[in-house]
Design a protein around this motif. Structure first.
Motif, PDB file in Angstrom:
ATOM      1  N   GLN A 172      -8.393  -4.134  -3.159  1.00 49.09           N
ATOM      2  CA  GLN A 172      -9.631  -3.778  -3.232  1.00 49.09           C
ATOM      3  C   GLN A 172     -10.040  -2.371  -3.807  1.00 49.09           C
ATOM      4  N   HIS A 173      -9.633  -1.431  -3.163  1.00 50.87           N
ATOM      5  CA  HIS A 173      -9.931   0.000  -3.832  1.00 50.87           C
ATOM      6  C   HIS A 173      -8.687   0.902  -3.677  1.00 50.87           C
ATOM      7  N   VAL A 174      -8.752   1.908  -4.621  1.00 56.01           N
ATOM      8  CA  VAL A 174      -7.867   2.885  -4.723  1.00 56.01           C
ATOM      9  C   VAL A 174      -8.628   4.157  -3.820  1.00 56.01           C
ATOM     10  N   VAL A 175      -8.073   4.701  -2.843  1.00 59.92           N
ATOM     11  CA  VAL A 175      -8.884   5.793  -2.048  1.00 59.92           C
ATOM     12  C   VAL A 175      -8.241   7.186  -2.351  1.00 59.92           C
ATOM     13  N   VAL A 176      -8.981   8.104  -2.861  1.00 60.79           N
ATOM     14  CA  VAL A 176      -8.423   9.465  -2.976  1.00 60.79           C
ATOM     15  C   VAL A 176      -8.756  10.526  -2.079  1.00 60.79           C
ATOM     16  N   GLY A 177      -7.954  10.884  -0.940  1.00 59.86           N
ATOM     17  CA  GLY A 177      -8.642  11.719   0.089  1.00 59.86           C
ATOM     18  C   GLY A 177      -7.627  12.900   0.236  1.00 59.86           C
ATOM     19  N   PRO A 178      -8.129  13.721   0.997  1.00 61.39           N
ATOM     20  CA  PRO A 178      -7.451  15.102   1.389  1.00 61.39           C
ATOM     21  C   PRO A 178      -6.233  15.096   1.965  1.00 61.39           C
ATOM     22  N   ASN A 179      -5.679  13.846   2.453  1.00 57.55           N
ATOM     23  CA  ASN A 179      -4.420  13.615   3.044  1.00 57.55           C
ATOM     24  C   ASN A 179      -3.385  13.047   2.315  1.00 57.55           C
ATOM     25  N   GLY A 180      -3.944  12.456   1.052  1.00 59.26           N
ATOM     26  CA  GLY A 180      -3.120  11.536   0.209  1.00 59.26           C
ATOM     27  C   GLY A 180      -4.057  10.455  -0.459  1.00 59.26           C
ATOM     28  N   SER A 181      -3.524   9.481  -0.831  1.00 59.61           N
ATOM     29  CA  SER A 181      -3.869   8.402  -1.632  1.00 59.61           C
ATOM     30  C   SER A 181      -3.530   7.057  -0.745  1.00 59.61           C
ATOM     31  N   TYR A 182      -4.521   6.175  -1.055  1.00 64.00           N
ATOM     32  CA  TYR A 182      -4.201   4.868  -0.253  1.00 64.00           C
ATOM     33  C   TYR A 182      -4.664   3.634  -1.040  1.00 64.00           C
ATOM     34  N   LEU A 183      -4.442   2.624  -0.589  1.00 62.37           N
ATOM     35  CA  LEU A 183      -4.712   1.278  -1.079  1.00 62.37           C
ATOM     36  C   LEU A 183      -5.445   0.518  -0.118  1.00 62.37           C
ATOM     37  N   THR A 184      -6.737   0.260  -0.222  1.00 58.16           N
ATOM     38  CA  THR A 184      -7.349  -0.930   0.772  1.00 58.16           C
ATOM     39  C   THR A 184      -7.131  -2.319   0.078  1.00 58.16           C
ATOM     40  N   ALA A 185      -7.043  -3.127   1.119  1.00 53.43           N
ATOM     41  CA  ALA A 185      -6.469  -4.549   0.613  1.00 53.43           C
ATOM     42  C   ALA A 185      -6.648  -5.361   1.703  1.00 53.43           C
ATOM     43  N   TRP A 186      -6.875  -6.679   1.376  1.00 53.28           N
ATOM     44  CA  TRP A 186      -6.857  -7.880   2.105  1.00 53.28           C
ATOM     45  C   TRP A 186      -5.421  -8.520   2.457  1.00 53.28           C
ATOM     46  N   CYS A 187      -4.875  -8.205   3.724  1.00 51.40           N
ATOM     47  CA  CYS A 187      -3.591  -8.430   3.702  1.00 51.40           C
ATOM     48  C   CYS A 187      -3.212  -9.801   4.359  1.00 51.40           C
ATOM     49  N   HIS A 188      -2.444 -10.662   3.793  1.00 54.28           N
ATOM     50  CA  HIS A 188      -2.257 -11.913   3.874  1.00 54.28           C
ATOM     51  C   HIS A 188      -1.307 -12.242   5.208  1.00 54.28           C
ATOM     52  N   LEU A 189      -0.598 -11.221   5.571  1.00 58.00           N
ATOM     53  CA  LEU A 189       0.366 -11.220   6.658  1.00 58.00           C
ATOM     54  C   LEU A 189      -0.588 -10.996   8.139  1.00 58.00           C
ATOM     55  N   ARG A 190      -1.598 -10.057   7.917  1.00 52.59           N
ATOM     56  CA  ARG A 190      -2.338  -9.786   9.172  1.00 52.59           C
ATOM     57  C   ARG A 190      -3.587 -10.363   9.019  1.00 52.59           C
ATOM     58  N   GLN A 191      -4.250 -11.081   7.938  1.00 54.08           N
ATOM     59  CA  GLN A 191      -5.526 -11.712   7.682  1.00 54.08           C
ATOM     60  C   GLN A 191      -6.664 -10.877   8.199  1.00 54.08           C
ATOM     61  N   GLU A 192      -6.532  -9.691   7.513  1.00 52.55           N
ATOM     62  CA  GLU A 192      -7.669  -8.789   7.660  1.00 52.55           C
ATOM     63  C   GLU A 192      -7.497  -7.660   6.545  1.00 52.55           C
ATOM     64  N   GLU A 193      -8.545  -6.661   6.606  1.00 53.25           N
ATOM     65  CA  GLU A 193      -8.644  -5.581   5.700  1.00 53.25           C
ATOM     66  C   GLU A 193      -7.560  -4.733   6.172  1.00 53.25           C
ATOM     67  N   ARG A 194      -6.461  -3.973   5.429  1.00 55.81           N
ATOM     68  CA  ARG A 194      -5.724  -2.853   5.829  1.00 55.81           C
ATOM     69  C   ARG A 194      -5.808  -1.775   4.954  1.00 55.81           C
ATOM     70  N   VAL A 195      -5.366  -0.652   5.357  1.00 49.40           N
ATOM     71  CA  VAL A 195      -5.268   0.473   4.586  1.00 49.40           C
ATOM     72  C   VAL A 195      -3.886   0.924   4.573  1.00 49.40           C
ATOM     73  N   PHE A 196      -3.189   1.067   3.286  1.00 53.02           N
ATOM     74  CA  PHE A 196      -1.871   1.207   2.995  1.00 53.02           C
ATOM     75  C   PHE A 196      -1.648   2.669   2.356  1.00 53.02           C
ATOM     76  N   ARG A 197      -0.944   3.673   2.987  1.00 55.84           N
ATOM     77  CA  ARG A 197      -0.656   4.985   2.200  1.00 55.84           C
ATOM     78  C   ARG A 197       0.066   4.514   1.011  1.00 55.84           C
ATOM     79  N   MET A 198      -0.330   4.875  -0.219  1.00 57.91           N
ATOM     80  CA  MET A 198       0.392   4.664  -1.453  1.00 57.91           C
ATOM     81  C   MET A 198       1.811   5.109  -1.538  1.00 57.91           C
ATOM     82  N   ASP A 199       2.192   6.377  -0.621  1.00 60.34           N
ATOM     83  CA  ASP A 199       3.304   6.978  -1.073  1.00 60.34           C
ATOM     84  C   ASP A 199       4.318   6.332  -0.152  1.00 60.34           C
ATOM     85  N   ARG A 200       3.936   5.316   0.595  1.00 60.53           N
ATOM     86  CA  ARG A 200       4.746   4.349   1.461  1.00 60.53           C
ATOM     87  C   ARG A 200       4.881   3.008   0.966  1.00 60.53           C
ATOM     88  N   ILE A 201       4.392   2.893  -0.132  1.00 57.71           N
ATOM     89  CA  ILE A 201       4.732   1.553  -0.877  1.00 57.71           C
ATOM     90  C   ILE A 201       5.987   1.780  -1.526  1.00 57.71           C
TER      91      ILE A 201
END
Length: 244
Positions: A172-201
């Motif tokens: 959905q969105h790339v989020v750039v913040g003070p603690n790092g960058s994130y990906l917000t996405a609809w997760c098929h596994l959890r069936q909800e919106e989730r936030v993922f730290r991009m450096d952990r992908i």
């Protein structure tokens, strides 16, 4: 602002306003001059070949073709300093190169005295630097393209506890913040919106699946911070005075 600078800025203001245009009274308030001065400036622009259009009536005003070719933008020293400060925050792997080239274009378009003044002013500003983990450049670029083009990704993600999962997500969105960058996405596994730290992908690949996610939440918090969309900065006509 001298007259030459005002003429350039006036043409840009009208081009940004689009078909709605601006009245002479609005322009006079914007540039803090009289309506008569604005009318003289508009006449000068017309004589110089700027394709001005006028609309009569209560909602009438002046407009200009957005596709017209304009002389190089004439940034004031403070405008250039403000852009330099803003772009200096953009050291994220996705935007660092584009930030540099944008600044190079601004510098190339400025007269030397104005550039010297901007550099002197910018030297009085310091930014706090907070080191944050950078994502892998290739993975970040793949994620960005998936966000931009509404593609479904299969990612390998390692959570804070060190557990890796493989899942399909609809970015959905790339989020750039003070603690790092994130990906917000609809997760098929959890069936909800989730936030993922991009450096952990650790892996990402596109799939042939079509997005089926519900609309993204209008308000989103990441790491306890409210997020905002810089999209508004690309709609300067919405930030200008409303017609009177």
């Amino acid at each position: 602002m001298n007259r030459i600078d005002r003429l350039y800025a006036l043409a840009e203001e009208l081009r940004a306003a689009g078909p709605r245009g601006r009245t002479a009274r609005q322009l006079a308030a914007r540039f803090e001059v009289s309506v008569r001065t604005i009318e003289r400036d508009l006449s000068a622009l017309g004589q110089a070949g700027v394709p001005l259009a006028t609309k009569q009536g209560r909602a009438g005003g002046y407009s200009v073709d957005r596709a017209m070719s304009l002389p190089p933008l004439n940034f004031t020293p403070r405008e250039a300093m403000a852009v330099a400060v803003a772009l200096s925050h953009s050291d994220h792997v996705l935007f660092a190169r584009d930030s540099r080239t944008a600044l190079q274009k601004i510098v190339a378009a400025m007269p030397q005295p104005a550039l010297d003044e901007a550099r002197t002013a910018a030297a009085k500003v310091r930014l706090l630097v907070r080191p944050v983990p950078d994502p892998d450049g290739e993975i970040a670029e793949l994620i960005w393209r998936a966000v931009r083009d509404d593609q479904v990704l299969r990612i390998a993600y390692t959570d804070v506890g060190g557990i890796e999962t493989v899942r399909e997500v609809e970015p959905q969105h790339v989020v750039v913040g003070p603690n790092g960058s994130y990906l917000t996405a609809w997760c098929h596994l959890r069936q909800e919106e989730r936030v993922f730290r991009m450096d952990r992908i650790t892996k990402a690949e596109r799939t042939a699946a079509l997005p089926q996610r519900p609309p993204a939440s209008r308000r989103l918090q990441v790491d306890g911070f409210e997020t905002r969309l810089p999209e508004a900065a690309l709609h300067p006509e919405d930030l200008s005075p409303t017609p009177t």
